[in-house]
Design an enzyme around this catalytic site. Structure first.
Site, PDB file in Angstrom:
ATOM      1  N   HIS A 174       0.869  -1.181   0.000  1.00 14.68           N
ATOM      2  CA  HIS A 174       0.000   0.000   0.000  1.00 14.68           C
ATOM      3  C   HIS A 174       0.900   1.223   0.000  1.00 14.68           C
ATOM      4  O   HIS A 174       1.764   1.377   0.863  1.00 14.68           O
ATOM      5  CB  HIS A 174      -0.926   0.024   1.213  1.00 14.68           C
ATOM      6  CG  HIS A 174      -1.857   1.207   1.209  1.00 14.68           C
ATOM      7  ND1 HIS A 174      -3.108   1.166   0.636  1.00 14.68           N
ATOM      8  CD2 HIS A 174      -1.700   2.471   1.680  1.00 14.68           C
ATOM      9  CE1 HIS A 174      -3.687   2.338   0.756  1.00 14.68           C
ATOM     10  NE2 HIS A 174      -2.846   3.159   1.385  1.00 14.68           N
ATOM     11  N   CYS A 175       0.688   2.109  -0.948  1.00 19.11           N
ATOM     12  CA  CYS A 175       1.547   3.289  -1.105  1.00 19.11           C
ATOM     13  C   CYS A 175       0.795   4.540  -0.665  1.00 19.11           C
ATOM     14  O   CYS A 175      -0.209   4.915  -1.278  1.00 19.11           O
ATOM     15  CB  CYS A 175       1.997   3.425  -2.559  1.00 19.11           C
ATOM     16  SG  CYS A 175       3.117   4.812  -2.842  1.00 19.11           S
ATOM     17  N   VAL A 176       1.275   5.188   0.389  1.00 17.63           N
ATOM     18  CA  VAL A 176       0.610   6.397   0.875  1.00 17.63           C
ATOM     19  C   VAL A 176       0.758   7.556  -0.107  1.00 17.63           C
ATOM     20  O   VAL A 176      -0.062   8.481  -0.113  1.00 17.63           O
ATOM     21  CB  VAL A 176       1.164   6.818   2.257  1.00 17.63           C
ATOM     22  CG1 VAL A 176       0.839   5.779   3.308  1.00 17.63           C
ATOM     23  CG2 VAL A 176       2.666   7.074   2.194  1.00 17.63           C
ATOM     24  N   TRP A 177       1.777   7.501  -0.965  1.00 19.30           N
ATOM     25  CA  TRP A 177       1.989   8.579  -1.930  1.00 19.30           C
ATOM     26  C   TRP A 177       0.900   8.630  -2.990  1.00 19.30           C
ATOM     27  O   TRP A 177       0.695   9.674  -3.613  1.00 19.30           O
ATOM     28  CB  TRP A 177       3.357   8.434  -2.603  1.00 19.30           C
ATOM     29  CG  TRP A 177       4.504   8.768  -1.700  1.00 19.30           C
ATOM     30  CD1 TRP A 177       5.221   7.905  -0.930  1.00 19.30           C
ATOM     31  CD2 TRP A 177       5.071  10.064  -1.465  1.00 19.30           C
ATOM     32  NE1 TRP A 177       6.199   8.568  -0.225  1.00 19.30           N
ATOM     33  CE2 TRP A 177       6.130   9.897  -0.539  1.00 19.30           C
ATOM     34  CE3 TRP A 177       4.787  11.338  -1.944  1.00 19.30           C
ATOM     35  CZ2 TRP A 177       6.900  10.972  -0.097  1.00 19.30           C
ATOM     36  CZ3 TRP A 177       5.559  12.404  -1.495  1.00 19.30           C
ATOM     37  CH2 TRP A 177       6.598  12.217  -0.589  1.00 19.30           C
ATOM     38  N   ASN A 214      -3.428   4.514  -2.550  1.00 14.95           N
ATOM     39  CA  ASN A 214      -3.954   3.322  -3.209  1.00 14.95           C
ATOM     40  C   ASN A 214      -2.997   2.164  -2.978  1.00 14.95           C
ATOM     41  O   ASN A 214      -1.825   2.369  -2.661  1.00 14.95           O
ATOM     42  CB  ASN A 214      -4.110   3.572  -4.712  1.00 14.95           C
ATOM     43  CG  ASN A 214      -5.064   2.607  -5.374  1.00 14.95           C
ATOM     44  OD1 ASN A 214      -5.671   1.758  -4.721  1.00 14.95           O
ATOM     45  ND2 ASN A 214      -5.207   2.721  -6.682  1.00 14.95           N
TER      46      ASN A 214
END
Length: 310
Positions: free
Chosen positions: A159-162, A165
């Site tokens: 999971h990528c906070v940037w 998504n």
């Protein structure tokens, strides 16, 4: 089959991290804006408009690739943000039309359910498929539950906070292109701002430039240098993962295996992420033919090595 009530999800509070992700999107926009102002407005546009022929040619050599990479970067970024990484269909059941497709999976929170079917030769096969207690649904191979998104994600990488998504089967290519183009853009920006950065202290001492322009140039140079160095590690790491057909989550599992079951050769491993159409390799797009002919792009079925038992 009734598995009873869903177990309480202790990770439900993790979904609050999505708020942090929206702040990260604003941060990305701010970094792009600061960099654009420094590279285009402060440094190179004056040379293009008011410099000599050689200065204008050099400015074009910087500004053209700068804008091209910026378009590809933003395009890839929005594709990662808005493209669903892949979710499990309700009441999903595995298929096994060809022997090369994996029909087993395991997960630390999985509840195994046994299904049986018959192959074309009439022999009965046992299928071990994972089960998610949170989603109350079966889990395909390489699928994991995301505590932030509160759903199971197909071929989940992380999971990528940037991008607010998950990165999974259906947007992993876009994430990789975003990494690549951001790395190339930050390298270009660092080199483009380097001469101006070297004269930064002289300009500041002589007050030959406005304080605003000096500050923006300094911040943009430091940010791009820092991001280019950090992104280099991610580009190298994910390149290795793609060529070995491994996700970030699967790295530990792969270390325990003598032969990694999904590694079917570098070329085919690459095509499972980028497709077979070379014209689309460097664009955040897939051809319809690849989507139809490469099951791995859908995230539900994955070819396995013939010398590894399921």
């Amino acid at each position: 089959m009734d598995f009873g009530q869903a177990a309480p999800n202790p990770f439900r509070l993790c979904s609050g991290l999505r708020v942090l992700g929206y702040l990260m999107i604003l941060m990305v926009a701010a970094i792009i804006a600061v960099t654009y102002y420094a590279v285009v407005i402060v440094v190179w546009s004056p040379r293009l408009l008011h410099g000599g022929l050689s200065s204008a040619a050099l400015a074009l050599a910087v500004l053209v690739p700068f804008h091209l990479l910026l378009v590809l970067l933003i395009w890839s970024y929005f594709m990662v943000v808005f493209r669903d990484p892949g979710t499990v269909p309700v009441n999903w059941r595995p298929t096994f039309d060809v022997e090369s497709l994996e029909i087993t999976s395991s997960d630390s929170v999985a509840h195994e359910s046994r299904l049986s079917s018959e192959s074309s030769s009439g022999l009965e096969r046992r299928l071990n498929i994972g089960y998610c207690n949170f989603c109350q649904n079966n889990k395909p191979p390489r699928c994991h539950h995301c505590s932030v998104c509160q759903r199971c994600v197909l071929k989940m990488d992380h999971h990528c906070v940037w991008v607010v998504n998950c990165v999974g089967a259906r947007n992993y290519k876009f994430f990789l292109l975003f990494l690549l183009y951001t790395f190339l853009e930050t390298i270009l920006d660092t080199l483009a701002l380097l001469p101006h950065f070297i004269t930064f202290f002289g300009d500041a001492k002589n007050h030959s430039s406005s304080a605003q322009n000096l500050a923006v140039t300094f911040i943009a140079f430091v940010l791009n240098l820092a991001f280019s160095l950090s992104l280099l590690c991610f580009v190298v790491m994910h390149s290795s993962l793609v060529l070995s057909n491994t996700t970030t989550i699967e790295v530990y599992e792969k270390k325990k295996a003598v032969t990694w079951k999904y590694d079917i050769g570098r070329r085919k491993n690459f095509e499972q992420v980028f497709g077979t159409k070379k014209i689309f390799w460097f664009l955040p797009l897939f051809s319809e033919k690849d989507l139809e002919n490469i099951p791995a792009l859908g995230g539900l079925e994955f070819p396995m090595r013939s010398d590894v038992e399921a």
